[in-house]
Design a protein around this motif. Structure first.
Motif, PDB file in Angstrom:
ATOM      1  N   LEU A 108      24.407   4.184 -14.263  1.00  0.00           N
ATOM      2  CA  LEU A 108      24.147   3.846 -15.662  1.00  0.00           C
ATOM      3  C   LEU A 108      25.272   2.990 -16.234  1.00  0.00           C
ATOM      4  O   LEU A 108      25.027   2.032 -16.977  1.00  0.00           O
ATOM      5  N   LEU A 109      26.513   3.330 -15.899  1.00  0.00           N
ATOM      6  CA  LEU A 109      27.653   2.590 -16.433  1.00  0.00           C
ATOM      7  C   LEU A 109      27.663   1.146 -15.952  1.00  0.00           C
ATOM      8  O   LEU A 109      27.857   0.214 -16.732  1.00  0.00           O
ATOM      9  N   ILE A 110      27.430   0.952 -14.667  1.00  0.00           N
ATOM     10  CA  ILE A 110      27.441  -0.407 -14.118  1.00  0.00           C
ATOM     11  C   ILE A 110      26.282  -1.222 -14.683  1.00  0.00           C
ATOM     12  O   ILE A 110      26.446  -2.394 -15.061  1.00  0.00           O
ATOM     13  N   ALA A 111      25.099  -0.617 -14.768  1.00  0.00           N
ATOM     14  CA  ALA A 111      23.952  -1.339 -15.320  1.00  0.00           C
ATOM     15  C   ALA A 111      24.172  -1.707 -16.777  1.00  0.00           C
ATOM     16  O   ALA A 111      23.924  -2.851 -17.196  1.00  0.00           O
ATOM     17  N   ALA A 112      24.669  -0.747 -17.559  1.00  0.00           N
ATOM     18  CA  ALA A 112      24.911  -1.019 -18.977  1.00  0.00           C
ATOM     19  C   ALA A 112      26.014  -2.054 -19.160  1.00  0.00           C
ATOM     20  O   ALA A 112      25.936  -2.918 -20.043  1.00  0.00           O
ATOM     21  N   SER A 113      27.041  -1.978 -18.326  1.00  0.00           N
ATOM     22  CA  SER A 113      28.163  -2.914 -18.446  1.00  0.00           C
ATOM     23  C   SER A 113      27.731  -4.333 -18.113  1.00  0.00           C
ATOM     24  O   SER A 113      28.097  -5.298 -18.803  1.00  0.00           O
ATOM     25  N   TYR A 114      26.932  -4.498 -17.048  1.00  0.00           N
ATOM     26  CA  TYR A 114      26.485  -5.845 -16.710  1.00  0.00           C
ATOM     27  C   TYR A 114      25.530  -6.382 -17.763  1.00  0.00           C
ATOM     28  O   TYR A 114      25.570  -7.574 -18.090  1.00  0.00           O
ATOM     29  N   ILE A 170      28.738  -5.031  -5.555  1.00  0.00           N
ATOM     30  CA  ILE A 170      28.070  -3.726  -5.559  1.00  0.00           C
ATOM     31  C   ILE A 170      28.344  -2.973  -4.262  1.00  0.00           C
ATOM     32  O   ILE A 170      28.598  -1.760  -4.276  1.00  0.00           O
ATOM     33  N   CYS A 171      28.334  -3.681  -3.141  1.00  0.00           N
ATOM     34  CA  CYS A 171      28.618  -3.030  -1.855  1.00  0.00           C
ATOM     35  C   CYS A 171      30.025  -2.451  -1.817  1.00  0.00           C
ATOM     36  O   CYS A 171      30.240  -1.339  -1.308  1.00  0.00           O
ATOM     37  N   ALA A 194      37.781   5.208  -9.559  1.00  0.00           N
ATOM     38  CA  ALA A 194      37.828   5.002 -11.010  1.00  0.00           C
ATOM     39  C   ALA A 194      38.864   3.945 -11.388  1.00  0.00           C
ATOM     40  O   ALA A 194      38.613   3.105 -12.259  1.00  0.00           O
ATOM     41  N   ALA A 195      40.026   3.968 -10.751  1.00  0.00           N
ATOM     42  CA  ALA A 195      41.062   2.984 -11.059  1.00  0.00           C
ATOM     43  C   ALA A 195      40.631   1.583 -10.650  1.00  0.00           C
ATOM     44  O   ALA A 195      40.867   0.606 -11.369  1.00  0.00           O
ATOM     45  N   ALA A 196      39.986   1.466  -9.486  1.00  0.00           N
ATOM     46  CA  ALA A 196      39.501   0.161  -9.035  1.00  0.00           C
ATOM     47  C   ALA A 196      38.398  -0.353  -9.942  1.00  0.00           C
ATOM     48  O   ALA A 196      38.355  -1.536 -10.293  1.00  0.00           O
ATOM     49  N   ARG A 197      37.478   0.544 -10.323  1.00  0.00           N
ATOM     50  CA  ARG A 197      36.396   0.153 -11.215  1.00  0.00           C
ATOM     51  C   ARG A 197      36.925  -0.262 -12.575  1.00  0.00           C
ATOM     52  O   ARG A 197      36.457  -1.240 -13.174  1.00  0.00           O
ATOM     53  N   LEU A 198      37.934   0.435 -13.093  1.00  0.00           N
ATOM     54  CA  LEU A 198      38.524   0.054 -14.369  1.00  0.00           C
ATOM     55  C   LEU A 198      39.134  -1.343 -14.299  1.00  0.00           C
ATOM     56  O   LEU A 198      38.981  -2.148 -15.230  1.00  0.00           O
ATOM     57  N   ALA A 199      39.814  -1.658 -13.207  1.00  0.00           N
ATOM     58  CA  ALA A 199      40.392  -2.998 -13.044  1.00  0.00           C
ATOM     59  C   ALA A 199      39.301  -4.067 -13.067  1.00  0.00           C
ATOM     60  O   ALA A 199      39.452  -5.118 -13.699  1.00  0.00           O
ATOM     61  N   LEU A 200      38.184  -3.800 -12.397  1.00  0.00           N
ATOM     62  CA  LEU A 200      37.072  -4.758 -12.370  1.00  0.00           C
ATOM     63  C   LEU A 200      36.466  -4.934 -13.752  1.00  0.00           C
ATOM     64  O   LEU A 200      36.212  -6.071 -14.193  1.00  0.00           O
TER      65      LEU A 200
END
Length: 324
Positions: free
Chosen positions: A60-66, A132-133, A147-153
């Motif tokens: 949900l977070l990735i879909a909403a963010s994009y 995504i992969c 979480a840290a890597a995703r936050l950086a992205l």
């Protein structure tokens, strides 16, 4: 329970060992477990500690963010005249620096049909697929670092949105008299949101910074520092390098747009570092089991956490298809 006190001849209270074996006796200077540690509340430290990601929340977070990224990017006024002026200025700066070879690369690659068509599809699809992969790989094999890597992205992308708003820039293929070939139009390639049938669905003048570079470099760095297989680490380095060639050959970006994407990524990692007190690859691979934080607080307060040692997570020894 815990300890009893007796009064000595001098009238002072002295601690005696706990009658229960293995039960820790609190130190006289120990503070409450819910107090502060390292200058910050334990609750805040807990929020800043990596947690086991939940698949439904991440989807949900990735879909909403994009969706939000696309909405904001395309809502930025195109400002065509200013974007074209900025493109002329970028081109002049690159000529002054002696790096204005985008047109040469564009024409050379365009003369090889199979190569430029492949690059068109690469440009239109791989920055989604590979990103995504890598997120899925981190989620499954490196949950403590995810979480840290995703936050950086995400922060990289957020900074890019600010750049799109403050500095509209036309891509080389839309310059007036630039002599660049719009390879998607010439070869009738499907899939690009920047040319052809989909051009009205995307802001044509949001070329600075290049998120193709920002995202691909994020992917490449994560693979390089976390994978153990040599071939995977090599691919991690080659991916952003290949992306750089593609964005120039297809006349979608200048070299300096790529530099802007790198700068956004640096800011993204700085924000992630500020929140987690560490870069993603320095965090534990696995999320620490519940209670570890409490034991750490007890030890820092001078209270032994008991004789029981935390068990080693056997899953931490797993190796995925990329190792690590």
């Amino acid at each position: 329970m815990g300890e009893s006190r007796v009064t000595s001849q001098e009238g002072r209270a002295e601690a005696t060992p706990s009658p229960i074996a293995g039960e820790a006796a609190p130190s006289a200077n120990a503070g409450p477990v819910t107090g502060r540690r390292n200058g910050g509340p334990v609750r805040l430290r807990s929020l800043r500690s990596p947690r086991r990601p939940r698949i439904w929340f991440e989807i949900l977070l990735i879909a909403a963010s994009y969706w939000m990224y696309s909405l904001v990017r395309n809502a930025v006024p195109e400002q065509k005249a200013e974007a074209l002026r900025n493109a002329d200025w970028i081109w002049a700066v690159e000529k002054h620096l002696g790096i204005a070879v985008e047109q040469t690369v564009n024409h050379a690659v365009n003369s090889v049909t199979w190569l430029i068509v492949s690059m068109n599809y690469y440009y239109a699809t791989l920055h989604f697929v590979v990103t995504i992969c890598v997120l899925v790989w981190l989620f499954r094999r490196h949950p403590g670092r995810y979480a840290a890597a995703r936050l950086a992205l995400f922060m990289t992308t957020g900074v890019a949105l600010i750049g799109y708003y403050l500095y509209p820039l036309a891509p080389p293929r839309l310059m007036n008299g630039g002599g660049f070939v719009d390879t998607v139009l010439v070869h009738h390639t499907w899939g690009s949101m920047a040319s052809g049938n989909f051009k009205n669905m995307s802001n044509q003048y949001a070329a600075m910074p290049s998120m193709h570079i920002g995202w691909s470099l994020w992917c490449g760095l994560m693979i390089f520092v976390l994978a153990t297989a040599p071939w995977a680490r090599i691919l991690g380095l080659l991916y952003p390098a290949a992306t750089l060639v593609v964005i120039v050959a297809t006349a979608n970006h200048f070299w300096l747009d790529a530099l802007g994407g790198m700068a956004c990524l640096a800011v993204g990692f700085l924000i992630s570092y500020a929140w987690y007190d560490s870069l993603p690859h320095h965090l534990p691979k696995r999320v620490q089991p519940p209670g570890t934080e409490v034991r750490a607080v007890c030890l820092s307060a001078g209270v032994p956490a008991g004789t029981r040692r935390p068990t080693v997570d056997a899953a931490a020894r797993d190796s995925g298809p990329w190792g690590g």
